[in-house]
Design an enzyme around this catalytic site. Sequence first.
Site, PDB file in Angstrom:
ATOM      1  CG  HIS A   1      -5.838  -2.131   1.427  1.00 15.55           C
ATOM      2  ND1 HIS A   1      -5.343  -1.865   0.162  1.00 15.55           N
ATOM      3  CD2 HIS A   1      -5.066  -1.407   2.275  1.00 15.55           C
ATOM      4  CE1 HIS A   1      -4.321  -1.023   0.258  1.00 15.55           C
ATOM      5  NE2 HIS A   1      -4.129  -0.729   1.527  1.00 15.55           N
TER       6      HIS A   1
ATOM      7  CB  SER B   1      -0.945  -0.062   1.214  1.00 17.86           C
ATOM      8  OG  SER B   1      -1.873   0.972   1.154  1.00 17.86           O
TER       9      SER B   1
ATOM     10  CG  ASP C   1      -7.483  -3.070  -1.998  1.00 17.03           C
ATOM     11  OD1 ASP C   1      -8.051  -2.245  -1.261  1.00 17.03           O
ATOM     12  OD2 ASP C   1      -6.247  -3.198  -2.066  1.00 17.03           O
TER      13      ASP C   1
END
Length: 392
Positions: A365, A169, A334
């Site tokens: 996620h 991320s 996600d």
Amino acid sequence: MSRLFLLMGVFILSTCGALTLFQREQFMDPMEIIRYHGYPAETHETTTQDGYILVLHRIPYGRNGVGNGSPVRRPPVLLQHGLLGSSFDYLSLLPEKSLSYSLADAGYDVWIGNNRGNIYSTEHATYAWRDSRYWNFSWDEMSEFDYPAMIDYVLATTNKTELYLVGHSQGVLTYFASSTFNQSIQDKVKYLFGLAPALSSTNFEIAFNNLLSAFPTLAKLLLWLTPNEASSLPVMFPLCGQAIYLGACKVGLGMFSGPTDQLNTTRIPIYVAHYPGGTSRKNLLHWLQQSQNGTAHYDYGGTGNLARYGTPFPRSYNYSGYRTSSSLYYSPADRIVSTEDMKIAFSLIPSSTIIRNRNLTNFAHTDFIWGDRAKTEIYDEIIGDLAAMEGA
Ligand SMILES: *[C@@H]1O[C@H](CO)[C@@H](O)[C@H](O)[C@H]1NC(C)=O
Ligand SMILES: *[C@@H]1O[C@H](CO)[C@@H](O)[C@H](O)[C@H]1NC(C)=O
Ligand SMILES: *[C@@H]1O[C@H](CO)[C@@H](O)[C@H](O)[C@H]1NC(C)=O
Ligand SMILES: *[C@@H]1O[C@H](CO)[C@@H](O)[C@H](O)[C@H]1NC(C)=O
Ligand SMILES: *[C@@H]1O[C@H](CO)[C@@H](O)[C@H](O)[C@H]1NC(C)=O
Ligand SMILES: *[C@@H]1O[C@H](CO)[C@@H](O)[C@H](O)[C@H]1NC(C)=O
Ligand SMILES: *[C@@H]1O[C@H](CO)[C@@H](O)[C@H](O)[C@H]1NC(C)=O
């Protein structure tokens, strides 16, 4: 130890303390948990050019000495967490399902970073943690200063010229951004494995963000009322640490991260005992800006931008100079990095750098770091690709 007291406090405050799921890993720090699983552990520190002291955790070799003292030391692999994360993100899963321990068992020298302002990287050469000047950063500074400091430290300590990088991320976003501050950082990174790469989050679909878009002033007010230091409180624990609420907890996580079918329910209380790992309010505000205005430098407002950037609007990040060979793993499930965001990301990155493009089914996620299928669908491929690159 302070974390222990914090969790105890949360137990007592929560309505059903008696039903709280209690597991030892909730109370361990990274060094303790690595050793608990039978691996060697080290802590290292490096100071960024702007004075932040960053802590790295290291698993130098595998269980039972695998890889230790072998004539050819395998290269270092640096693992970097996402927004509000910490090195614990890569230590949450059981060893046989985890990337970090599997890499160590495959003979790699595993380093796990911590960005400025999280629970492990709390010090600065000049500013105290309580000083508001300490918290004056967003992911701009993590990109400009944290990655160079961590990468240079790992290479200097291991006497290598290159390392492999895995990011989750924000940990991917900041590497791309880092390459725009000084392109030569890419000479030191042989390959990037990007998990849920958050180069764009314009479609931050979470319920929270809908609220923020509808009431931006209220959202900013709420952010400013939240002390920086509170960003590492285990706020999900009262819900996700208790047997009777686990169902509700999964629904809550799903709203934020995407619906998940691959979390080991028994381990959720361990995950949320270590997450969130803390960051600055300014960083959260930068994320809010990015969700509305794309991947640009921090927006200081009209006059602030003029003073800092010489333009009324912050500059967009331009990744046209990106040249690190990369694998990107993402999923339409996600909620933080959506399909739309991935399309934007691909439009920003030179396509010749994408060696593997993996569109996975049903990965929320957080499943990229907590999911039970991450090992077979992502980590095994990473380890195979590393072996191929190392000619092993
Ligand atoms: C925060 O940093 C910015 C830019 O580096 C600077 O202009 C500002 O004065 C700083 N604010 C504080 C409170 O230190
Ligand atoms: C570092 O590596 C170089 C070659 O890669 C080698 O010549 C040198 O002896 C090494 N230094 C140490 C301190 O191990
Ligand atoms: C960019 O990084 C290289 C290699 O680490 C370093 O020698 C150089 O001074 C850096 N350039 C700037 C402008 O900081
Ligand atoms: C789930 O987590 C528990 C607690 O750590 C562990 O005992 C169990 O083996 C895990 N289940 C699976 C399928 O990995
Ligand atoms: C997005 O940019 C516009 C100007 O282009 C600005 O007015 C607005 O406040 C920005 N939104 C956020 C969340 O920073
Ligand atoms: C990004 O930078 C490249 C090279 O410096 C330039 O050709 C290109 O126009 C820039 N892209 C944007 C969108 O500014
Ligand atoms: C990933 O696959 C889904 C369908 O399985 C598709 O709808 C989506 O557009 C794909 N994502 C990207 C970025 O191409």
